[in-house]
Design an enzyme around this catalytic site. Structure first.
Site, PDB file in Angstrom:
ATOM      1  N   ASP A 197       6.721  -2.162   4.715  1.00 21.34           N
ATOM      2  CA  ASP A 197       6.897  -3.619   4.678  1.00 21.34           C
ATOM      3  C   ASP A 197       6.898  -4.074   3.225  1.00 21.34           C
ATOM      4  O   ASP A 197       6.151  -3.526   2.400  1.00 21.34           O
ATOM      5  CB  ASP A 197       5.746  -4.315   5.420  1.00 21.34           C
ATOM      6  CG  ASP A 197       5.954  -4.307   6.929  1.00 21.34           C
ATOM      7  OD1 ASP A 197       6.921  -3.682   7.398  1.00 21.34           O
ATOM      8  OD2 ASP A 197       5.138  -4.943   7.632  1.00 21.34           O
ATOM      9  N   ASP A 199       5.786  -6.808   1.983  1.00 24.16           N
ATOM     10  CA  ASP A 199       4.672  -7.658   1.549  1.00 24.16           C
ATOM     11  C   ASP A 199       3.334  -6.934   1.485  1.00 24.16           C
ATOM     12  O   ASP A 199       2.300  -7.552   1.246  1.00 24.16           O
ATOM     13  CB  ASP A 199       4.573  -8.891   2.475  1.00 24.16           C
ATOM     14  CG  ASP A 199       4.505  -8.499   3.945  1.00 24.16           C
ATOM     15  OD1 ASP A 199       4.153  -7.351   4.253  1.00 24.16           O
ATOM     16  OD2 ASP A 199       4.823  -9.360   4.787  1.00 24.16           O
ATOM     17  N   TRP A 259      10.194 -10.089  16.141  1.00 23.03           N
ATOM     18  CA  TRP A 259       8.920  -9.540  15.689  1.00 23.03           C
ATOM     19  C   TRP A 259       8.198  -8.743  16.793  1.00 23.03           C
ATOM     20  O   TRP A 259       8.037  -9.230  17.914  1.00 23.03           O
ATOM     21  CB  TRP A 259       8.023 -10.689  15.197  1.00 23.03           C
ATOM     22  CG  TRP A 259       6.728 -10.208  14.622  1.00 23.03           C
ATOM     23  CD1 TRP A 259       6.467  -9.916  13.312  1.00 23.03           C
ATOM     24  CD2 TRP A 259       5.525  -9.946  15.340  1.00 23.03           C
ATOM     25  NE1 TRP A 259       5.185  -9.480  13.172  1.00 23.03           N
ATOM     26  CE2 TRP A 259       4.581  -9.487  14.418  1.00 23.03           C
ATOM     27  CE3 TRP A 259       5.170 -10.033  16.686  1.00 23.03           C
ATOM     28  CZ2 TRP A 259       3.291  -9.127  14.770  1.00 23.03           C
ATOM     29  CZ3 TRP A 259       3.879  -9.663  17.047  1.00 23.03           C
ATOM     30  CH2 TRP A 259       2.952  -9.221  16.079  1.00 23.03           C
ATOM     31  N   GLU A 262       8.341  -2.537  17.744  1.00 26.48           N
ATOM     32  CA  GLU A 262       9.083  -1.366  17.213  1.00 26.48           C
ATOM     33  C   GLU A 262       8.147  -0.298  16.652  1.00 26.48           C
ATOM     34  O   GLU A 262       8.426   0.900  16.770  1.00 26.48           O
ATOM     35  CB  GLU A 262      10.121  -1.814  16.183  1.00 26.48           C
ATOM     36  CG  GLU A 262       9.647  -1.984  14.735  1.00 26.48           C
ATOM     37  CD  GLU A 262       8.652  -3.115  14.521  1.00 26.48           C
ATOM     38  OE1 GLU A 262       8.523  -3.976  15.408  1.00 26.48           O
ATOM     39  OE2 GLU A 262       7.998  -3.130  13.459  1.00 26.48           O
ATOM     40  N   ASP A 263       7.011  -0.722  16.092  1.00 24.89           N
ATOM     41  CA  ASP A 263       6.069   0.259  15.529  1.00 24.89           C
ATOM     42  C   ASP A 263       5.314   1.000  16.640  1.00 24.89           C
ATOM     43  O   ASP A 263       5.049   2.197  16.533  1.00 24.89           O
ATOM     44  CB  ASP A 263       5.112  -0.405  14.526  1.00 24.89           C
ATOM     45  CG  ASP A 263       4.558  -1.740  15.012  1.00 24.89           C
ATOM     46  OD1 ASP A 263       4.874  -2.149  16.153  1.00 24.89           O
ATOM     47  OD2 ASP A 263       3.800  -2.379  14.256  1.00 24.89           O
ATOM     48  N   MET A 289      -1.893  -8.002   1.697  1.00 28.78           N
ATOM     49  CA  MET A 289      -0.626  -8.552   2.181  1.00 28.78           C
ATOM     50  C   MET A 289      -0.397  -9.896   1.507  1.00 28.78           C
ATOM     51  O   MET A 289      -1.258 -10.771   1.568  1.00 28.78           O
ATOM     52  CB  MET A 289      -0.591  -8.704   3.695  1.00 28.78           C
ATOM     53  CG  MET A 289       0.815  -9.081   4.169  1.00 28.78           C
ATOM     54  SD  MET A 289       1.046  -9.037   5.951  1.00 28.78           S
ATOM     55  CE  MET A 289       0.697 -10.729   6.350  1.00 28.78           C
ATOM     56  N   HIS A 292       2.235 -15.011   3.962  1.00 29.15           N
ATOM     57  CA  HIS A 292       3.511 -15.594   4.411  1.00 29.15           C
ATOM     58  C   HIS A 292       3.366 -16.121   5.823  1.00 29.15           C
ATOM     59  O   HIS A 292       2.470 -15.707   6.565  1.00 29.15           O
ATOM     60  CB  HIS A 292       4.638 -14.539   4.371  1.00 29.15           C
ATOM     61  CG  HIS A 292       4.450 -13.432   5.364  1.00 29.15           C
ATOM     62  ND1 HIS A 292       4.887 -13.510   6.661  1.00 29.15           N
ATOM     63  CD2 HIS A 292       3.845 -12.223   5.248  1.00 29.15           C
ATOM     64  CE1 HIS A 292       4.581 -12.383   7.286  1.00 29.15           C
ATOM     65  NE2 HIS A 292       3.942 -11.594   6.454  1.00 29.15           N
ATOM     66  N   ARG A 294       5.419 -16.733   9.603  1.00 32.17           N
ATOM     67  CA  ARG A 294       6.465 -16.020  10.364  1.00 32.17           C
ATOM     68  C   ARG A 294       7.835 -16.521   9.921  1.00 32.17           C
ATOM     69  O   ARG A 294       8.044 -17.728   9.791  1.00 32.17           O
ATOM     70  CB  ARG A 294       6.228 -16.272  11.867  1.00 32.17           C
ATOM     71  CG  ARG A 294       7.168 -15.585  12.834  1.00 32.17           C
ATOM     72  CD  ARG A 294       6.950 -14.088  13.052  1.00 32.17           C
ATOM     73  NE  ARG A 294       5.563 -13.603  13.022  1.00 32.17           N
ATOM     74  CZ  ARG A 294       4.743 -13.609  14.065  1.00 32.17           C
ATOM     75  NH1 ARG A 294       5.126 -14.045  15.242  1.00 32.17           N
ATOM     76  NH2 ARG A 294       3.525 -13.139  13.960  1.00 32.17           N
TER      77      ARG A 294
HETATM   78  N1  UDP Z   1      11.076  -8.894   6.898  1.00 31.70           N
HETATM   79  C1  UDP Z   1      11.928  -9.509   5.991  1.00 31.70           C
HETATM   80  N2  UDP Z   1      12.501 -10.700   6.286  1.00 31.70           N
HETATM   81  C2  UDP Z   1      12.263 -11.330   7.453  1.00 31.70           C
HETATM   82  C3  UDP Z   1      11.393 -10.719   8.378  1.00 31.70           C
HETATM   83  C4  UDP Z   1      10.801  -9.522   8.067  1.00 31.70           C
HETATM   84  O1  UDP Z   1      12.169  -8.975   4.921  1.00 31.70           O
HETATM   85  O2  UDP Z   1      12.818 -12.422   7.668  1.00 31.70           O
HETATM   86  C5  UDP Z   1      10.558  -7.551   6.627  1.00 31.70           C
HETATM   87  C6  UDP Z   1       9.567  -7.497   5.495  1.00 31.70           C
HETATM   88  O3  UDP Z   1       9.661  -6.255   4.874  1.00 31.70           O
HETATM   89  C7  UDP Z   1       8.266  -7.653   6.224  1.00 31.70           C
HETATM   90  C8  UDP Z   1       8.507  -6.794   7.446  1.00 31.70           C
HETATM   91  O4  UDP Z   1       9.861  -7.036   7.759  1.00 31.70           O
HETATM   92  O5  UDP Z   1       7.183  -7.225   5.465  1.00 31.70           O
HETATM   93  C9  UDP Z   1       7.600  -7.096   8.650  1.00 31.70           C
HETATM   94  O6  UDP Z   1       7.655  -8.459   9.023  1.00 31.70           O
HETATM   95  P1  UDP Z   1       6.345  -9.399   8.918  1.00 31.70           P
HETATM   96  O7  UDP Z   1       5.857  -9.371   7.517  1.00 31.70           O
HETATM   97  O8  UDP Z   1       6.690 -10.744   9.469  1.00 31.70           O
HETATM   98  O9  UDP Z   1       5.326  -8.665   9.884  1.00 31.70           O
HETATM   99  P2  UDP Z   1       3.714  -8.774   9.869  1.00 31.70           P
HETATM  100  O10 UDP Z   1       3.289  -9.628   8.725  1.00 31.70           O
HETATM  101  O11 UDP Z   1       3.330  -9.359  11.158  1.00 31.70           O
HETATM  102  O12 UDP Z   1       3.233  -7.382   9.733  1.00 31.70           O
HETATM  103 MN    MN Z   2       3.875  -9.375   6.686  1.00 39.75          MN
END
Ligand code: UDP
Ligand code: MN
Length: 346
Positions: A197, A199, A259, A262-263, A289, A292, A294
């Protein structure tokens, strides 16, 4: 037969003796010469040693082959040590809003088109870092700023690939990662893949970005969850699988749009193959992290539980072998390879 005096007899014997000596030296010369030809054919260091024992001609040959090494010795690269001496352990991370891409490029002059390899030793693994991405430019900048030095301290041969989903159809993290795997292998036979990811920033460089005998989950804890494992069986955020392990499970499913799920699907694939999931010690597998909300275009996938139920039946047909996409561009930027791809829509 005429008369021969004792003097004459001695002379005759001497003649035979000279003849014998002559023929022996001719024989010796032929042997030496033919030996030389055979030995000169091979050019490795062993043959150089054999030649070093020899006569004038051999010495001459030896000086031709050995001279460049004596004048300008090129040190042989050896394997990097089991544990890199450059590791620093836990570090306080900073996220400066003033940070610019140019600064990060200047800090990382040793990276060429997203690729780095240690200059003084041979890396223990060649690792491709794959990042699914859309509209998270600020996060990507922080990621590059922290990850490049982090990976270099681990003395890895690595490349960073950012796989950009084009258009505004629902996001599909898993399919982008399948594309990243397939595209990265066109560049180099990477032995290890890290699905990452954008972030999540690792806080401790003892969390090694290398692959193991079993698939590895690197995020035991993150700041937002009090550094505790999200839930038992969590296999998201950052995972490491060898080229072969990922191929064996047929990669990710391509069918998770939006969202979630998949994992967990990947975990089921791994378990179906009787592979275990390993994790580094909680003390090192810590991430920050970047905050951010959603993203729009990545709403919760309400269908995910139904999809997870059919994974054991469909994994063979849904994955790397059915991943259809259109590569729109491959840009080799200074700090990463940017692959923009049309992966279709749900
Ligand atoms: N991501 C992105 N743009 C988006 C949605 C997701 O680049 O519009 C990528 C990004 O790498 C992100 C990862 O997909 O870290 C997982 O999504 P998210 O961060 O929303 O998941 P969570 O924070 O719930 O783990
Ligand atoms: Mn995230």
């Amino acid at each position: 037969m005429g008369f021969c005096s004792p003097v004459c007899k001695t002379l005759r014997r001497g003649k035979y003796f000279v003849l014998l000596v002559l023929s022996l030296s001719v024989l010796a010369w032929i042997t030496t010469f033919s030996g030389e030809t055979v030995k000169s054919v091979s050019t490795d260091s062993a043959s150089t040693q054999i030649i070093a024992k020899g006569d004038g001609l051999r010495d001459k040959f030896n000086s031709w082959t050995a001279a460049p090494n004596r004048v300008n010795p090129t040190p042989q690269k050896v394997k990097c040590p089991q544990e890199s001496p450059l590791l620093q352990g836990a570090r306080k991370l900073s996220f400066e809003s003033s940070l610019k891409l140019k600064d990060v490029e200047t800090e990382n002059k040793a990276v060429t088109e997203g690729v780095y390899e240690p200059s003084d030793c041979i890396a223990r693994q060649s690792v491709a870092i794959l990042i699914p991405h859309r509209s998270r430019e600020r996060h990507l900048l922080y990621f590059l700023h922290h990850l490049h030095p982090f990976l270099q301290r681990q003395q890895l041969h690595y490349a960073i690939y950012v796989i950009q989903q084009s258009g505004d159809a629902t996001f599909n993290r898993a399919k982008l990662l399948n594309v990243g795997y397939l595209e990265a292998l066109k560049d180099y036979s990477w032995e290890c893949f890290i699905f990452h990811d954008v972030d999540l920033i690792p806080e401790n460089d003892h969390n090694l970005y290398v692959c193991d005998q079993h698939p590895k989950h690197l995020v035991v804890g993150r700041n937002a969850t009090g550094y505790k494992l999200h839930y038992k069986g969590y296999f998201g955020g950052v995972t490491a699988m060898t080229k072969d392990q990922f191929f064996q499970v047929n990669g990710f499913s391509n069918t998770y749009w939006g969202w979630g799920g998949e994992d967990d699907d990947l975990r089921i694939r791994v378990e179906l193959q009787k592979m275990k999931i390993i994790r580094p010690a909680a003390a090192v597998a810590r991430y920050t992290m970047v905050f951010h909300k959603r993203d729009s275009g990545n709403e919760i996938n309400k269908d995910r539980m139904r999809l997870l139920g059919r994974t054991p039946k469909v994994w063979r047909k849904d994955g790397l072998n059915s991943c259809s996409y259109k590569t729109l561009s491959v840009d080799r930027l200074p700090l990463y390879v940017n692959i923009t791809v049309d992966i279709g829509k749900p």
